[in-house]
Design an enzyme around this catalytic site. Structure first.
Site, PDB file in Angstrom:
ATOM      1  N   GLY A  24       4.117  12.239  -2.014  1.00  0.00           N
ATOM      2  CA  GLY A  24       3.181  10.940  -1.796  1.00  0.00           C
ATOM      3  C   GLY A  24       1.120  10.899  -2.621  1.00  0.00           C
ATOM      4  N   ASP A  54      -4.080   7.071  -0.398  1.00  0.00           N
ATOM      5  CA  ASP A  54      -3.857   8.269   0.922  1.00  0.00           C
ATOM      6  C   ASP A  54      -3.456   9.361   0.529  1.00  0.00           C
ATOM      7  N   ASP A  83      11.351  14.047  -5.629  1.00  0.00           N
ATOM      8  CA  ASP A  83      11.548  12.827  -5.320  1.00  0.00           C
ATOM      9  C   ASP A  83      12.157  12.563  -3.684  1.00  0.00           C
ATOM     10  N   LEU A  84      12.141  12.179  -2.970  1.00  0.00           N
ATOM     11  CA  LEU A  84      11.759  12.217  -1.712  1.00  0.00           C
ATOM     12  C   LEU A  84      13.563  11.812  -0.857  1.00  0.00           C
ATOM     13  N   LEU A 140       3.599  11.206   2.606  1.00  0.00           N
ATOM     14  CA  LEU A 140       2.711   9.661   2.914  1.00  0.00           C
ATOM     15  C   LEU A 140       3.537   9.133   1.480  1.00  0.00           C
ATOM     16  N   SER A 142       5.719   0.772  -0.864  1.00  0.00           N
ATOM     17  CA  SER A 142       5.497   0.831   0.666  1.00  0.00           C
ATOM     18  C   SER A 142       4.320  -0.792   0.856  1.00  0.00           C
ATOM     19  N   TYR A 157      17.002   1.175  -1.433  1.00  0.00           N
ATOM     20  CA  TYR A 157      16.017   1.539  -2.421  1.00  0.00           C
ATOM     21  C   TYR A 157      15.249   1.897  -1.095  1.00  0.00           C
ATOM     22  N   THR A 216       3.378   3.271  10.427  1.00  0.00           N
ATOM     23  CA  THR A 216       2.637   2.051  10.121  1.00  0.00           C
ATOM     24  C   THR A 216       2.464   1.196  10.694  1.00  0.00           C
ATOM     25  N   GLU A 223       2.867  -2.506  10.323  1.00  0.00           N
ATOM     26  CA  GLU A 223       3.856  -2.992  10.543  1.00  0.00           C
ATOM     27  C   GLU A 223       4.977  -2.620  11.759  1.00  0.00           C
ATOM     28  N   TYR A 246      10.992  -2.398   5.024  1.00  0.00           N
ATOM     29  CA  TYR A 246       9.703  -1.690   4.621  1.00  0.00           C
ATOM     30  C   TYR A 246       9.611  -1.400   6.406  1.00  0.00           C
ATOM     31  N   LYS A 300      11.294   2.424   8.198  1.00  0.00           N
ATOM     32  CA  LYS A 300       9.399   2.813   8.862  1.00  0.00           C
ATOM     33  C   LYS A 300      10.024   3.517  10.412  1.00  0.00           C
TER      34      LYS A 300
HETATM   35  P1  NDP Z   1       0.770   3.807  -1.688  1.00  0.00           P
HETATM   36  O1  NDP Z   1       1.867   3.447  -2.150  1.00  0.00           O
HETATM   37  O2  NDP Z   1      -0.527   4.131  -3.065  1.00  0.00           O
HETATM   38  O3  NDP Z   1       1.188   5.846  -2.406  1.00  0.00           O
HETATM   39  C1  NDP Z   1       3.153   5.291  -2.094  1.00  0.00           C
HETATM   40  C2  NDP Z   1       2.900   6.576  -2.527  1.00  0.00           C
HETATM   41  O4  NDP Z   1       4.566   7.336  -2.243  1.00  0.00           O
HETATM   42  C3  NDP Z   1       3.025   6.619  -4.222  1.00  0.00           C
HETATM   43  O5  NDP Z   1       2.408   8.501  -4.086  1.00  0.00           O
HETATM   44  C4  NDP Z   1       4.149   6.926  -4.787  1.00  0.00           C
HETATM   45  O6  NDP Z   1       4.515   7.789  -6.009  1.00  0.00           O
HETATM   46  C5  NDP Z   1       5.296   7.550  -3.872  1.00  0.00           C
HETATM   47  N1  NDP Z   1       6.838   7.683  -3.870  1.00  0.00           N
HETATM   48  C6  NDP Z   1       6.999   5.847  -3.675  1.00  0.00           C
HETATM   49  N2  NDP Z   1       8.503   6.691  -3.742  1.00  0.00           N
HETATM   50  C7  NDP Z   1       8.235   7.712  -3.872  1.00  0.00           C
HETATM   51  C8  NDP Z   1       9.724   8.915  -3.705  1.00  0.00           C
HETATM   52  N3  NDP Z   1      11.208   7.996  -3.668  1.00  0.00           N
HETATM   53  N4  NDP Z   1       9.411  10.127  -4.213  1.00  0.00           N
HETATM   54  C9  NDP Z   1       8.187  10.432  -3.616  1.00  0.00           C
HETATM   55  N5  NDP Z   1       7.159   9.886  -3.757  1.00  0.00           N
HETATM   56  C10 NDP Z   1       7.585   8.398  -3.897  1.00  0.00           C
HETATM   57  O7  NDP Z   1       0.494   3.717  -0.616  1.00  0.00           O
HETATM   58  P2  NDP Z   1      -0.592   4.714   0.254  1.00  0.00           P
HETATM   59  O8  NDP Z   1      -1.475   5.844  -0.197  1.00  0.00           O
HETATM   60  O9  NDP Z   1      -1.517   3.028   0.857  1.00  0.00           O
HETATM   61  O10 NDP Z   1       0.020   4.557   1.730  1.00  0.00           O
HETATM   62  C11 NDP Z   1       1.005   6.128   1.818  1.00  0.00           C
HETATM   63  C12 NDP Z   1       1.636   5.915   2.590  1.00  0.00           C
HETATM   64  O11 NDP Z   1       1.398   5.709   4.162  1.00  0.00           O
HETATM   65  C13 NDP Z   1       2.957   4.797   2.758  1.00  0.00           C
HETATM   66  O12 NDP Z   1       3.971   5.817   3.561  1.00  0.00           O
HETATM   67  C14 NDP Z   1       2.943   3.581   3.051  1.00  0.00           C
HETATM   68  O13 NDP Z   1       3.599   2.508   3.778  1.00  0.00           O
HETATM   69  C15 NDP Z   1       2.535   4.368   4.619  1.00  0.00           C
HETATM   70  N6  NDP Z   1       1.088   3.706   5.204  1.00  0.00           N
HETATM   71  C16 NDP Z   1       0.069   2.906   5.014  1.00  0.00           C
HETATM   72  C17 NDP Z   1      -0.734   2.140   5.244  1.00  0.00           C
HETATM   73  C18 NDP Z   1      -2.019   1.647   4.404  1.00  0.00           C
HETATM   74  O14 NDP Z   1      -2.821   0.587   4.792  1.00  0.00           O
HETATM   75  N7  NDP Z   1      -2.406   1.728   3.006  1.00  0.00           N
HETATM   76  C19 NDP Z   1      -0.960   2.035   6.606  1.00  0.00           C
HETATM   77  C20 NDP Z   1       0.225   2.548   7.530  1.00  0.00           C
HETATM   78  C21 NDP Z   1       0.860   3.099   6.434  1.00  0.00           C
HETATM   79  P3  NDP Z   1       3.975   6.856  -7.188  1.00  0.00           P
HETATM   80  O15 NDP Z   1       2.548   7.069  -7.716  1.00  0.00           O
HETATM   81  O16 NDP Z   1       5.057   7.605  -8.162  1.00  0.00           O
HETATM   82  O17 NDP Z   1       4.349   5.640  -7.225  1.00  0.00           O
HETATM   83  P1  GDR Z   2       0.336  -5.155   4.325  1.00  0.00           P
HETATM   84  O1  GDR Z   2      -0.322  -5.546   2.914  1.00  0.00           O
HETATM   85  O2  GDR Z   2       2.095  -6.288   3.853  1.00  0.00           O
HETATM   86  O3  GDR Z   2      -0.463  -5.955   5.884  1.00  0.00           O
HETATM   87  O4  GDR Z   2       1.015  -4.350   4.400  1.00  0.00           O
HETATM   88  P2  GDR Z   2      -0.605  -6.294   2.343  1.00  0.00           P
HETATM   89  O5  GDR Z   2      -2.164  -6.396   1.741  1.00  0.00           O
HETATM   90  O6  GDR Z   2       0.139  -6.839   1.380  1.00  0.00           O
HETATM   91  O7  GDR Z   2      -0.768  -8.178   3.143  1.00  0.00           O
HETATM   92  C1  GDR Z   2      -1.862  -8.033   4.025  1.00  0.00           C
HETATM   93  C2  GDR Z   2      -1.340  -9.122   4.151  1.00  0.00           C
HETATM   94  O8  GDR Z   2      -1.762 -10.221   3.275  1.00  0.00           O
HETATM   95  C3  GDR Z   2      -0.957 -11.665   3.012  1.00  0.00           C
HETATM   96  N1  GDR Z   2      -1.309 -11.483   1.804  1.00  0.00           N
HETATM   97  C4  GDR Z   2      -0.727 -11.417   0.533  1.00  0.00           C
HETATM   98  N2  GDR Z   2      -0.636 -10.387   0.463  1.00  0.00           N
HETATM   99  C5  GDR Z   2      -0.483  -9.486  -0.797  1.00  0.00           C
HETATM  100  N3  GDR Z   2       0.083  -8.313  -1.066  1.00  0.00           N
HETATM  101  N4  GDR Z   2      -0.117 -10.217  -2.009  1.00  0.00           N
HETATM  102  C6  GDR Z   2      -0.764 -12.208  -1.979  1.00  0.00           C
HETATM  103  O9  GDR Z   2      -1.323 -12.128  -2.870  1.00  0.00           O
HETATM  104  C7  GDR Z   2      -1.471 -12.445  -0.286  1.00  0.00           C
HETATM  105  N5  GDR Z   2      -1.216 -13.559  -0.407  1.00  0.00           N
HETATM  106  C8  GDR Z   2      -2.045 -13.501   1.550  1.00  0.00           C
HETATM  107  C9  GDR Z   2       0.373 -10.572   3.046  1.00  0.00           C
HETATM  108  O10 GDR Z   2       1.164 -12.140   3.423  1.00  0.00           O
HETATM  109  C10 GDR Z   2      -0.120  -9.827   4.556  1.00  0.00           C
HETATM  110  O11 GDR Z   2       0.355 -10.941   5.466  1.00  0.00           O
HETATM  111  C11 GDR Z   2       0.192  -3.193   4.323  1.00  0.00           C
HETATM  112  C12 GDR Z   2       0.640  -1.919   3.083  1.00  0.00           C
HETATM  113  O12 GDR Z   2       0.101  -1.039   2.408  1.00  0.00           O
HETATM  114  C13 GDR Z   2       2.019  -0.740   4.116  1.00  0.00           C
HETATM  115  O13 GDR Z   2       2.215  -0.265   3.448  1.00  0.00           O
HETATM  116  C14 GDR Z   2       1.719  -0.645   5.338  1.00  0.00           C
HETATM  117  O14 GDR Z   2       2.469   0.022   5.999  1.00  0.00           O
HETATM  118  C15 GDR Z   2       0.672  -1.839   5.976  1.00  0.00           C
HETATM  119  O15 GDR Z   2      -0.416  -2.532   5.051  1.00  0.00           O
HETATM  120  C16 GDR Z   2      -0.032  -1.484   7.703  1.00  0.00           C
END
Ligand code: NDP
Ligand code: GDR
Length: 378
Positions: A8, A13, A63-64, A85, A89, A100, A132, A134, A156, A160
């Site tokens: 990832g 991240d 790929d994972l 990572l 997401s 998926y 997470t 979540e 999701y 997780k």
């Molecule tokens: P992103 O969505 O920015 O990145 C996800 C990464 O996973 C990308 O590199 C994506 O590749 C890759 N990916 C998706 N599917 C696959 C697959 N099948 N095989 C290999 N790689 C894959 O997420 P973040 O960086 O924000 O978050 C990192 C991780 O932490 C995620 O697992 C997320 O669920 C988790 N998380 C995130 C939080 C947040 O607030 N950001 C909070 C808590 C947990 P590509 O670029 O090609 O799409």
């Molecule tokens: P979240 O993040 O669901 O917490 O997951 P997101 O930013 O998508 O939503 C946060 C909150 O905002 C509300 N919301 C909207 N969200 C999106 N995306 N678009 C909109 O237009 C909108 N309007 C309101 C949502 O309902 C939600 O309550 C993120 C991801 O990074 C996960 O992978 C990770 O695990 C968690 O944070 C912690």
């Protein structure tokens, strides 16, 4: 030289963690998916020519969802640390692609742990699993910590939760150093554009520059504990440097609503927004403008006026089930890991707005006709 593998790596991240580990002197390997156009834009600053003498960063296609690929790469690299990572997401999208999501975010974690076991690396390789907040889902108690019960509310989060428990199971069954970081929302200028914070900061800048009229959002009352990705990747590393594998909550301990985030974003540009109305009829309206600040920032003041609706609700962004309130308690991380975030919500918003303002100004310049876009299909 320690060897790390980031699965990832192309995500938000992944990019910050790559920078962090390279600074620490690691050789960093990253797994990237194959796509028709590059997904490695966030990593451009780390590239070196593969023919250079001092290469310390290498990308591999993978790929994972592909065990054979994971086993081959891990066998070749023999990593000291793996950061998982990777994942689908986006919560809303997980309702549309539940199978998926389960395959990648759930079973994908199992494939990785199995690869370590099959290759006999249980004593060598440490694994960080991106868990997470979540998992907490339907609010049981706040603040949420390592002992708060889970109640996932999306495909999701359910996927997780499998990743979380299989990590603990492999730690207990095979003595693998495998730890969960239960990270609360963390954002940055590199955040994906469909997550709420980035959607807001991009739209705020576009509206202020006259490139967009209104921002449409879903649930404005959702409360999140938002931190900065740069701080959170440091916590991931600290988790793998412990003597014993354990699970840790990483959060700021402050929660705010989506509405608050909108106000703070416009506030960064000297534009005051007030909300009125209820549910799908709620609106965010401009009630004041700091003209001096707006001028200094090069905003398009002519396009802005008092009473202008800049935010409206579109129910299509409502989720089938919502997580209403996240507020983390990271006492354990602070005392045991010595982790302390440098960014607070205000400085996070500032960082994102400043970065998006620059990007949008470039966009504005391009749209003003200073650049002719090629039409490949003429
Ligand atoms: P992103 O969505 O920015 O990145 C996800 C990464 O996973 C990308 O590199 C994506 O590749 C890759 N990916 C998706 N599917 C696959 C697959 N099948 N095989 C290999 N790689 C894959 O997420 P973040 O960086 O924000 O978050 C990192 C991780 O932490 C995620 O697992 C997320 O669920 C988790 N998380 C995130 C939080 C947040 O607030 N950001 C909070 C808590 C947990 P590509 O670029 O090609 O799409
Ligand atoms: P979240 O993040 O669901 O917490 O997951 P997101 O930013 O998508 O939503 C946060 C909150 O905002 C509300 N919301 C909207 N969200 C999106 N995306 N678009 C909109 O237009 C909108 N309007 C309101 C949502 O309902 C939600 O309550 C993120 C991801 O990074 C996960 O992978 C990770 O695990 C968690 O944070 C912690």
């Amino acid at each position: 030289m320690k060897i790390a593998l980031i699965i990832g790596v192309t995500g938000q991240d992944g990019a910050y963690l790559t920078g962090f580990l390279l600074k620490k002197g690691y050789f960093v390997h990253g797994l990237r998916r194959t796509v028709s156009l590059s997904n490695a834009k966030r990593l451009s600053q780390f590239y070196t020519d593969a023919h250079d003498d001092h290469v310390n960063f290498k990308l591999h296609f993978g790929d994972l969802t592909d065990s054979t690929n994971l086993i081959r790469i891990i066998k070749e690299i023999q990593p000291d640390e793996i950061y998982n990572l990777a994942g689908m997401s986006h919560i809303q999208v997980s309702f549309e692609m539940p199978e998926y999501t389960a395959n990648t975010d759930g079973i994908g974690t199992l494939r990785l742990l199995e690869a370590i076991r099959i290759l006999g690396l249980t004593k060598k390789t440490r694994i960080y699993q991106a868990s997470t907040s979540e998992l907490y889902g339907l609010v049981q108690t706040v603040p949420q910590n390592e002992t708060t019960p889970f109640y996932p509310r999306s495909p999701y989060a359910v996927a997780k939760i499998y990743g979380y428990w299989i990590t603990i199971n492999y730690r207990e069954a095979y003595d693998i150093f495998a730890s969960n970081g239960i990270l609360f929302n963390h954002e940055s200028p590199l955040r994906g554009e469909t997550f709420i914070t980035r959607k807001i900061t991009r739209a705020t800048c576009k509206i202020a520059l006259g490139l967009q009229k209104c921002l449409y959002l879903g649930n404005l009352s959702a409360q999140r504990d938002w931190g900065h990705s740069q701080d959170y990747v440091e916590a991931m590393w600290l988790i793998l440097q412990q003597e014993k594998a354990e699970d840790f909550v990483i959060a700021t301990g402050i929660t705010a609503t989506v509405r608050d985030f909108v106000k703070m974003s416009f506030g960064e540009l000297g534009i005051e927004v007030e909300f009125s109305g209820k549910g799908e009829y709620e609106k965010g309206v401009i009630i004041d403008i700091d003209y001096d600040l707006a001028k200094n920032l090069g905003l398009n003041i002519g396009e802005l006026h008092f009473g202008m609706d800049v935010v409206r609700v579109d129910p299509k962004y409502y989720r089938p089930k919502e997580v209403d309130l996240l507020l983390g308690d990271s006492k354990k991380s602070k005392t045991q890991l010595g982790w302390n975030p440098r960014y607070d919500l205000q400085s996070l918003v500032e960082d994102m707005i400043q970065s998006d303002l620059l990007l949008m100004k470039k966009d504005e310049y391009l749209q003003e006709g200073n650049f002719r876009t090629l039409n490949y299909f003429e």
